[in-house]
Design a protein around this motif. Structure first.
Motif, mmCIF file in Angstrom:
data_model
loop_
_atom_site.group_PDB
_atom_site.id
_atom_site.type_symbol
_atom_site.label_atom_id
_atom_site.label_comp_id
_atom_site.label_asym_id
_atom_site.label_seq_id
_atom_site.Cartn_x
_atom_site.Cartn_y
_atom_site.Cartn_z
ATOM 1 N N VAL A 223 44.313 28.427 35.096
ATOM 2 C CA VAL A 223 43.821 29.141 35.695
ATOM 3 C C VAL A 223 42.326 30.595 34.692
ATOM 4 C CG1 VAL A 223 45.475 29.665 37.290
ATOM 5 C CG2 VAL A 223 45.896 30.415 35.208
ATOM 6 N N GLY A 224 41.868 30.704 35.241
ATOM 7 C CA GLY A 224 40.765 31.252 34.528
ATOM 8 C C GLY A 224 40.185 32.923 35.465
ATOM 9 N N TYR A 225 39.779 33.283 34.448
ATOM 10 C CA TYR A 225 39.247 34.920 34.713
ATOM 11 C C TYR A 225 38.328 35.200 35.719
ATOM 12 C CZ TYR A 225 37.386 39.563 34.146
ATOM 13 O OH TYR A 225 36.583 40.687 34.947
ATOM 14 N N ALA A 226 38.997 35.660 37.044
ATOM 15 C CA ALA A 226 37.986 35.851 38.024
ATOM 16 C C ALA A 226 36.997 37.528 38.196
ATOM 17 C CB ALA A 226 38.555 35.059 39.564
ATOM 18 N N ASP A 227 37.594 38.282 38.221
ATOM 19 C CA ASP A 227 37.812 39.898 38.221
ATOM 20 C C ASP A 227 38.843 40.791 38.149
ATOM 21 O OD1 ASP A 227 35.774 42.116 38.428
ATOM 22 O OD2 ASP A 227 35.517 40.953 40.531
ATOM 23 N N GLN A 228 38.006 41.969 37.952
ATOM 24 C CA GLN A 228 39.185 43.011 37.446
ATOM 25 C C GLN A 228 39.371 43.852 38.477
ATOM 26 O OE1 GLN A 228 38.310 45.914 35.798
ATOM 27 N NE2 GLN A 228 40.406 45.822 34.823
ATOM 28 N N ASN A 229 40.276 44.457 38.448
ATOM 29 C CA ASN A 229 40.497 45.481 39.819
ATOM 30 C C ASN A 229 39.544 46.888 39.315
ATOM 31 O OD1 ASN A 229 41.912 46.190 37.746
ATOM 32 N ND2 ASN A 229 43.186 47.712 39.375
ATOM 33 N N GLY A 230 38.793 46.918 38.410
ATOM 34 C CA GLY A 230 37.784 48.024 38.150
ATOM 35 C C GLY A 230 39.008 48.818 37.040
#
Length: 389
Positions: A223-230
């Motif tokens: 699994v890799g980073y897709a995004d972050q919730n800000g």
């Protein structure tokens, strides 16, 4: 990757997990000290132990970024030489670098040229595609309901900032924080890509930004980073220090994990102090390293996360620091990642790879050291090289 995913996969990284605070980039306006950032050129002989590193190990990291950077005029000659005349010994790679780059010292804030080095790694978790009594902690994909707001053109202070939101009626509000996402209402149900068997391991995976998951039949997926919730990143190690649970000297990935395991009733409350939450995607390249912000596979102990506002991604670096046991650690690295906690001119997060050694080093690394940037000769900033004999 350190928040390597942000680092990246900031690319979040273990970085700042234990720290009492993170520095921010600011230019030193004092006339007594050089401005923070990439400084004047220096001589190769001024790089500490430049001839002692096994620099051939850095070739995969350099080669991996040439398909992208080689299209730029300042990189084209080096990438062509590297591709057509791959060095076969240590002196060959050093000579190639000396022919195409100029070393520059990185200046710190207020004349302090020693900054912080931390580390991150690629963990392995146990998981399944199906929820069960054992596997019931979710790893979420990027939720379609999350909006990405580009406000830099209207508000310059928000340029390059991660702004995420959620549409509520006719208003955009901040996206859910960690406590809400993992709370009883489960607002992101249906967005799971995997389920794992350890809530604390999932939390640390958010910090590392990428990892591998072993399925019940032994199959390994990545699994890799897709995004972050800000939401802002808050170091729970700092919380434990403030509460007197750990001292600054004791804090590491390992001691924080031990505290969570020994305080299961308090673990969620502590983790919720960090509202930041990372979303993942399945990676095809299970065996190669995770991809950093430069979108190339990270190379064990040769890729490093930096503040891209100071050091351009792809820049070869010479680092002069120590390992947690104070063994000298001087080697050629490549800036290929970023991280939410990687801020400032002399701030680096070293990718240690995978396995027990990598986990131990990443968990304990919080050393001081220096960074030198190797800038392409064709770059205008390095046109005037140092007077060297």
């Amino acid at each position: 990757m350190p928040f390597a995913h942000l680092k990246t996969p900031l690319l979040i990284t273990l970085t700042c997990l234990w720290m009492t605070g993170c520095s921010t980039v600011k230019q030193d306006t004092s006339t007594e000290h050089p401005a923070a950032g990439i400084g004047d050129p220096i001589c190769w002989s001024q790089l500490p132990n430049w001839h002692e590193d096994t620099a051939l190990q850095a070739i995969p990291a350099l080669e991996s970024q040439c398909p992208r950077l080689g299209k730029q005029s300042e990189w084209s000659n080096f990438c062509e030489a590297l591709t057509n005349h791959t060095p076969i010994d240590e002196e060959g790679i050093r000579q190639l670098l000396e022919n195409h780059f100029v070393p520059h010292r990185i200046n710190g804030n207020n004349g302090n040229n020693r900054g912080l080095f931390t580390g991150y790694y690629e963990p392995t978790l146990n998981g399944s595609y199906q929820r069960s009594d054992r596997y019931h902690y979710p790893l979420y994909q990027r939720p379609p309901s999350m909006l990405q707001l580009e406000l830099g053109s209207r508000f310059p202070d928000l340029k390059n900032q991660r702004v995420r939101g959620l549409l509520k009626g006719n208003k955009v509000v901040p996206f859910y924080d960690r406590a809400t996402i993992d709370g009883a209402n489960k607002p992101l149900a249906g967005n799971e890509i995997l389920w794992v068997d350890d809530a604390d391991a999932a939390f640390f995976l958010h910090i590392q930004g990428s990892g591998r998951v072993q399925l019940p039949d032994g199959t390994m997926v990545a699994v890799g980073y897709a995004d972050q919730n800000g939401q802002p990143y808050v170091a729970i190690g700092k919380i434990l220090i403030e509460r007197g649970e750990l001292t600054p000297q004791e804090v590491s990935l390992q001691t924080i994990n031990d505290w969570l395991k020994s305080h299961p009733k308090e673990a969620d409350e502590l983790k919720n102090h960090n509202p930041s939450y990372v979303f993942f995607t399945l990676r095809n390249d299970v065996e190669s390293g995770p991809r950093g912000s430069l979108n190339v596979p990270l190379t064990q102990e040769r890729s490093v996360a930096v503040d891209r506002r100071v050091i351009p991604l792809g820049t070869p670096l010479w680092i002069n620091t120590t390992l947690p046991d104070n063994t000298p650690y001087q080697r050629l690295m490549v800036a290929q990642d970023t991280g939410g906690a990687i801020n400032g001119p002399i701030r680096a997060d070293i990718f240690f790879g995978r396995g027990n050694r990598a986990e131990k080093l990443a968990g304990e690394m919080k050393q001081k050291g220096e960074i030198y940037a190797l800038i392409p000769k064709e770059s205008s900033k390095s046109a005037e090289s140092a007077e060297c004999k």
